[in-house]
Structures are given as structure tokens and as C-alpha cells.
Design a protein around this motif. Structure first.
Motif, PDB file in Angstrom:
ATOM      1  N   MET A   1       0.838  -1.213   0.000  1.00 27.84           N
ATOM      2  CA  MET A   1       0.000   0.000   0.000  1.00 27.84           C
ATOM      3  C   MET A   1       0.866   1.254   0.000  1.00 27.84           C
ATOM      4  SD  MET A   1      -2.961  -1.081   2.709  1.00 27.84           S
ATOM      5  CE  MET A   1      -3.853   0.486   2.643  1.00 27.84           C
ATOM      6  N   ALA A   2       1.906   1.239   0.818  1.00 29.10           N
ATOM      7  CA  ALA A   2       2.790   2.415   0.887  1.00 29.10           C
ATOM      8  C   ALA A   2       3.413   2.670  -0.487  1.00 29.10           C
ATOM      9  CB  ALA A   2       3.865   2.204   1.946  1.00 29.10           C
ATOM     10  N   ALA A   3       3.868   1.611  -1.127  1.00 26.52           N
ATOM     11  CA  ALA A   3       4.531   1.768  -2.435  1.00 26.52           C
ATOM     12  C   ALA A   3       3.541   2.265  -3.481  1.00 26.52           C
ATOM     13  CB  ALA A   3       5.145   0.441  -2.858  1.00 26.52           C
ATOM     14  N   ALA A   4       2.289   1.811  -3.395  1.00 27.66           N
ATOM     15  CA  ALA A   4       1.301   2.178  -4.413  1.00 27.66           C
ATOM     16  C   ALA A   4       0.583   3.492  -4.088  1.00 27.66           C
ATOM     17  CB  ALA A   4       0.275   1.049  -4.548  1.00 27.66           C
ATOM     18  N   GLY A   5       0.739   3.982  -2.857  1.00 26.70           N
ATOM     19  CA  GLY A   5       0.016   5.198  -2.465  1.00 26.70           C
ATOM     20  C   GLY A   5      -1.447   4.949  -2.159  1.00 26.70           C
ATOM     21  N   THR A   6      -1.769   3.718  -1.795  1.00 24.57           N
ATOM     22  CA  THR A   6      -3.162   3.372  -1.458  1.00 24.57           C
ATOM     23  C   THR A   6      -3.503   3.921  -0.071  1.00 24.57           C
ATOM     24  OG1 THR A   6      -2.761   1.303  -2.643  1.00 24.57           O
ATOM     25  CG2 THR A   6      -4.783   1.438  -1.332  1.00 24.57           C
ATOM     26  N   VAL A   7      -4.634   4.588   0.034  1.00 23.34           N
ATOM     27  CA  VAL A   7      -5.067   5.128   1.328  1.00 23.34           C
ATOM     28  C   VAL A   7      -5.702   4.013   2.158  1.00 23.34           C
ATOM     29  CG1 VAL A   7      -6.613   6.795   2.470  1.00 23.34           C
ATOM     30  CG2 VAL A   7      -5.505   7.388   0.290  1.00 23.34           C
ATOM     31  N   ALA A   8      -5.381   3.960   3.439  1.00 21.77           N
ATOM     32  CA  ALA A   8      -6.072   3.058   4.373  1.00 21.77           C
ATOM     33  C   ALA A   8      -7.224   3.841   4.984  1.00 21.77           C
ATOM     34  CB  ALA A   8      -5.125   2.606   5.477  1.00 21.77           C
ATOM     35  N   VAL A   9      -8.459   3.391   4.752  1.00 16.72           N
ATOM     36  CA  VAL A   9      -9.605   4.086   5.341  1.00 16.72           C
ATOM     37  C   VAL A   9     -10.010   3.336   6.614  1.00 16.72           C
ATOM     38  CG1 VAL A   9     -11.973   4.875   5.021  1.00 16.72           C
ATOM     39  CG2 VAL A   9     -10.374   4.910   3.088  1.00 16.72           C
ATOM     40  N   LEU A  10      -9.847   3.985   7.749  1.00 16.10           N
ATOM     41  CA  LEU A  10     -10.148   3.378   9.047  1.00 16.10           C
ATOM     42  C   LEU A  10     -11.607   3.649   9.400  1.00 16.10           C
ATOM     43  CD1 LEU A  10      -6.923   4.480  10.970  1.00 16.10           C
ATOM     44  CD2 LEU A  10      -7.298   2.418   9.591  1.00 16.10           C
ATOM     45  N   LEU A  11     -12.290   2.617   9.862  1.00 12.44           N
ATOM     46  CA  LEU A  11     -13.734   2.708  10.112  1.00 12.44           C
ATOM     47  C   LEU A  11     -14.025   2.228  11.529  1.00 12.44           C
ATOM     48  CD1 LEU A  11     -14.683   1.228   6.615  1.00 12.44           C
ATOM     49  CD2 LEU A  11     -14.717   3.644   7.277  1.00 12.44           C
ATOM     50  N   PRO A  12     -13.744   3.077  12.513  1.00 12.52           N
ATOM     51  CA  PRO A  12     -13.833   2.624  13.902  1.00 12.52           C
ATOM     52  C   PRO A  12     -15.250   2.297  14.366  1.00 12.52           C
ATOM     53  CG  PRO A  12     -13.244   4.947  13.803  1.00 12.52           C
ATOM     54  CD  PRO A  12     -13.178   4.438  12.401  1.00 12.52           C
ATOM     55  N   ALA A  13     -16.271   2.882  13.735  1.00 16.75           N
ATOM     56  CA  ALA A  13     -17.639   2.580  14.194  1.00 16.75           C
ATOM     57  C   ALA A  13     -17.962   1.109  13.931  1.00 16.75           C
ATOM     58  CB  ALA A  13     -18.658   3.493  13.507  1.00 16.75           C
ATOM     59  N   SER A  14     -17.604   0.597  12.746  1.00 15.08           N
ATOM     60  CA  SER A  14     -17.921  -0.810  12.472  1.00 15.08           C
ATOM     61  C   SER A  14     -17.042  -1.741  13.307  1.00 15.08           C
ATOM     62  CB  SER A  14     -17.823  -1.128  10.984  1.00 15.08           C
ATOM     63  OG  SER A  14     -16.701  -0.555  10.406  1.00 15.08           O
ATOM     64  N   TYR A  15     -15.825  -1.314  13.605  1.00 17.31           N
ATOM     65  CA  TYR A  15     -14.942  -2.077  14.505  1.00 17.31           C
ATOM     66  C   TYR A  15     -15.617  -2.251  15.874  1.00 17.31           C
ATOM     67  CZ  TYR A  15     -10.972  -2.538  17.786  1.00 17.31           C
ATOM     68  OH  TYR A  15     -10.135  -2.922  18.792  1.00 17.31           O
ATOM     69  N   VAL A  16     -16.152  -1.170  16.388  1.00 18.04           N
ATOM     70  CA  VAL A  16     -16.774  -1.220  17.717  1.00 18.04           C
ATOM     71  C   VAL A  16     -18.078  -2.014  17.667  1.00 18.04           C
ATOM     72  CG1 VAL A  16     -17.926   0.192  19.484  1.00 18.04           C
ATOM     73  CG2 VAL A  16     -15.713   0.909  18.563  1.00 18.04           C
TER      74      VAL A  16
ATOM     75  N   ALA B   1       5.173   3.149   7.830  1.00 12.32           N
ATOM     76  CA  ALA B   1       5.392   2.909   6.399  1.00 12.32           C
ATOM     77  C   ALA B   1       4.982   4.107   5.543  1.00 12.32           C
ATOM     78  CB  ALA B   1       4.612   1.671   5.958  1.00 12.32           C
ATOM     79  N   GLY B   2       4.288   5.066   6.156  1.00 10.82           N
ATOM     80  CA  GLY B   2       3.849   6.238   5.388  1.00 10.82           C
ATOM     81  C   GLY B   2       2.583   5.999   4.587  1.00 10.82           C
ATOM     82  N   VAL B   3       1.742   5.064   5.051  1.00 12.94           N
ATOM     83  CA  VAL B   3       0.437   4.861   4.401  1.00 12.94           C
ATOM     84  C   VAL B   3      -0.506   5.971   4.873  1.00 12.94           C
ATOM     85  CG1 VAL B   3      -1.570   3.326   4.236  1.00 12.94           C
ATOM     86  CG2 VAL B   3       0.744   2.363   4.258  1.00 12.94           C
TER      87      VAL B   3
END
Ligand code: NIG
Ligand code: FE
Length: 401
Positions: free
Chosen positions: A272-287, A303-305
Motif C-alpha cells: 500500500m505504501a509503495a502504491a500510495g493506497t489510502v487506508a480508510v479506518l472505520l472505527p464505528a464498524s470495529y466497535v 510505512a507512510g500509508v
């Protein structure tokens, strides 16, 4: 002469350190000037048709909710009773509930009814400073119904003072009509749904739910490749419940984002870091799903993601319309800093939508979407586990009524 000038603001530009005693000029819906007020090229009244005193308030880019499922019929309250009895989200899905129970309720609504159902949810987001919201289809699971959801997303944006970015969530669950025929549904998505969405310019990107209870890496890859062939961007619901290599798939195919990412591995973080892919964090569904595996935030940070944060508003795993609450959950559960949650709902969210060149930062030439907050500093984002309400919202240069 500029259309408007805002003086006396503390600007969290998302590029530089917060700028005190700043001024921001708006012209033709864009930011025309931004800098220390002392460097304005003349007295404010001589520079703009309207001058607004910011009163020392904190200014941020308008919030961007880059992952929502706002359009759906019915609710899943009964399912939540099952969960209280100990049945997991995955077990409910495997038993034929979950997403598929929302499908029946969604299919029964026409476009106007879909919009009407989503209006209060969209208004709640807007009340907390959201100026751009992504809206996914995914609860009709037939070609006509999915296109209807995308048209409803557009209609929602016409109805409200918010920019709607529509996403075709092409693989979400197996339609009941295709039980026992997974390949048949994937073929219809590839050969009918994706081409129709592209031809009608109904979606900016195509999303897939890559998961043990949903679709395999191979099935998702077929749909994402088709999306790319039609010039659409791609996104992936990735590694939410199990390690599937789904975030790696997103990186490999140049997807804008991999979303959820609780189970993402070190190798896929590097990809992901190499490709520039954004990690979208979704804490509401986690909880809400009772997940205990946290997304690997420290590793992604190292890693700079880029990490975005979104509500994931949906009836099954994230019945939540509050950016304020979600920012607080991201801090409490995932260990994000205040600046990270703000970046997660501005600059990185813009990138997850392919809008990095125009949205999510305060800089000359960017869209004039911004909020003024009665907060003492940026450290207060994600502090209270409560909704946050800006004092002023400006979208495309105009003050929202
Ligand atoms: O983002 N993961 C898939 N989609 C949604 C849940 C949808 C539902 O349960 O209705 C999500 O969590
Ligand atoms: Fe989702």
C-alpha cells in the motif's frame, strides 16, 4: 475584487503548521488567497465584496466522509437483538441475515423514497461540517436497482448543500437470485453493471467487499479490472474480518483505498505504501461488530500509508452519522492523534476519493470548502465522544444557511 474575505482565523491548512491571525479569500468558489492577515495586499474592505470577521476561530477544510452506505431501506434493529444474544456479525450473515436483509427493504423503495430515507442521515453529517460525502450503492444487488441507487445518490447531492461522490459497490453480497451461481453474478457485474454505471457516468469508482463471507480475491479482481477498463477508480472493503490479502489486491490494482484493514499484513502495508493506497479506518464498524483486532496503525504510520477516517454509516455494522464520534473512536480505539483524525477526514479522505487536487486542504486554488470551529485548538478533534458542530460552514465559497 474577491467575492469574500475571512479575517482573524487560525487556519489548520493540513499542509503547514496551524497559521495564526490568518486571512482567507474566496473567489469563484475557490480559495484565492491565504496567508497572515498582516500581509494582505490592502485594507480588507478594499479587497472583497464581503468581509467576515473570523473571531479567532479555528478554520479547517470542510470534512469529507469518504466511506458511507447512506442509501438503504429498513433497519437491522432485530439483528442487533441477535447479537446481544451472542451471535456474531459473520454468523448472522452466514444464516442469511446481514446485508441480505437490508436488500429486501431497499429493493422495495423507488428513487424518491431512497432519497427521502437518506436525507436525515446526510443532514446529520452536514451538521457536523461535512461538505463532501461518498455514497455507495450495494443494497439492491440487481443491475437496475444498483443503478437506481446511484441515481438516488446524485439526487441527494442536488437536494442538499453537500457534494456527493457516488461509488458503485458492485460486489457486496450474493443476490438471492444467484444463490449457487456466484460466477453468474460476477459475470453480470463485469459485463452489465460496471459498463452501465460507466456509460451513464453514475459512479466515480467501483468498490468490492473482499471477505470470507462475501467475495474472493479472484472474484473481486475480475470486477476491479473491469472497472479500470471502463476508466473508473477502484476501492476495496479489505481485511475487515479475516486476512485475505485484500489490501494487497487493492495496492496491486492501483485502487484509491483499502477500507477497514484490521487484518492487513506487513507485506500488504508495504505494498500500500509503495502504491500510495489510502487506508480508510472505520472505527464505528470495529466497535459495533465487537472486533478486537485493531488495524495496524503504528505499522501504517511507520510505512507512510495515508490514513483516512470515515463513518461507514450503514444499518448493519455502523449505525452512525457522527464524524465527531468517529474521530473520538479512532483516537480511543486506534490510537490516532488529533491531527491524524482531522487529516483523516480532510486531506487523506480527499485522496481516497481521487479528489486530492481540489479538496481536503486550505491552499490557493483549492475548492473553498471550509469550517470555522469554536474549539480552542486542533487537539480538541476526537476529544469528546460526541458530535462536533462547526460555527460556520462554507461550501464552494458560499456560507451554508
Ligand atoms: O462496511 N463490509 C461490508 N459492508 C458494510 C456493512 C454492510 C452491512 O452489514 O449492511 C461495512 O461494514
Ligand atoms: Fe462499508
Amino acid at each position: 475584487m474577491w467575492d469574500a474575505l475571512w479575517t482573524g482565523i487560525e487556519a489548520a491548512t493540513m499542509d503547514l503548521a496551524t497559521m495564526d491571525n490568518a486571512a482567507l479569500a474566496v473567489h469563484d468558489g475557490r480559495i484565492a488567497w491565504l496567508g497572515p492577515e498582516s500581509r494582505l495586499p490592502g485594507p480588507p474592505a478594499s479587497l472583497a465584496r464581503a468581509v467576515h470577521a473570523g473571531g479567532g476561530r479555528l478554520a479547517t477544510p470542510g470534512l469529507i466522509d469518504c466511506h458511507t452506505h447512506l442509501l438503504f431501506g429498513g433497519d437491522r434493529a432485530a439483528e442487533f437483538a441477535r447479537r446481544a444474544e451472542g451471535m456474531s456479525y459473520a454468523a448472522i450473515t452466514a444464516a442469511g441475515g446481514g446485508i441480505r436483509s437490508t436488500v429486501a427493504a431497499t429493493r422495495s423503495l423507488d428513487e424518491a423514497q431512497l432519497v427521502a430515507a437518506a436525507l436525515p442521515r446526510a443532514r446529520a453529517l452536514m451538521a457536523e461540517g461535512v461538505t463532501t460525502v461518498e455514497v455507495k450503492s450495494g443494497y439492491a444487488l440487481d443491475v437496475e436497482g444498483e443503478l437506481r441507487l446511484l441515481r438516488a445518490a446524485r439526487a441527494l447531492g442536488r437536494e442538499l448543500d453537500v457534494e456527493v461522490v457516488p461509488t458503485l459497490l458492485a460486489l457486496h453480497a450474493l443476490p438471492p437470485e444467484h444463490a449457487g451461481d456466484r460466477a453468474g453474478w460476477v459475470r453480470r457485474v463485469v459485463h452489465e453493471l460496471v459498463p452501465a454505471a460507466a456509460a451513464g457516468r453514475l459512479a466515480i469508482s467501483v468498490d468490492v467487499f473482499c471477505e470470507g463471507i462475501a467475495f474472493s480475491v479472484d472474484e473481486c479482481a475480475q470486477v476491479l479490472e473491469a472497472a479500470r477498463a471502463y476508466g473508473l477508480a477502484t476501492r476495496v472493503h479489505a481485511d475487515q474480518l479475516t486476512a485475505m490479502g485484500a489490501a494487497g489486491l487493492a495496492a496491486r490494482l492501483g485502487a484509491l483505498s483499502a477500507d477497514h484493514v484490521e487484518y492487513t499484513t506487513d507485506a500488504d502495508i508495504a505494498a500500500m505504501a509503495a502504491a500510495g493506497t489510502v487506508a480508510v479506518l472505520l472505527p464505528a464498524s470495529y466497535v459495533v461488530t465487537g472486533e478486537t483486532r485493531r488495524p495496524p496503525v503504528a505499522a501504517m504510520r511507520a510505512a507512510g500509508v495515508p490514513m483516512a477516517v470515515a463513518t461507514d454509516c450503514n444499518p448493519g455494522t455502523a449505525p452512525c452519522t457522527s464524524p465527531g464520534v468517529v474521530m473520538a473512536l479512532a483516537r480511543a480505539h486506534f490510537g490516532l492523534t488529533a491531527l491524524e483524525v482531522l487529516a483523516g477526514m480532510t486531506v487523506h479522505a480527499a485522496r481516497a476519493l481521487g479528489l486530492a487536487a481540489t479538496h481536503g486542504r486550505l491552499a490557493v486554488g483549492m475548492r473553498a470548502d471550509f469550517c470555522l470551529w469554536d474549539l480552542p485548538s486542533v487537539d480538541h478533534f476526537g476529544y469528546w465522544l460526541s458530535p462536533v458542530h462547526p460555527a460556520v460552514v462554507v461550501r464552494a465559497g458560499r456560507v451554508r444557511a
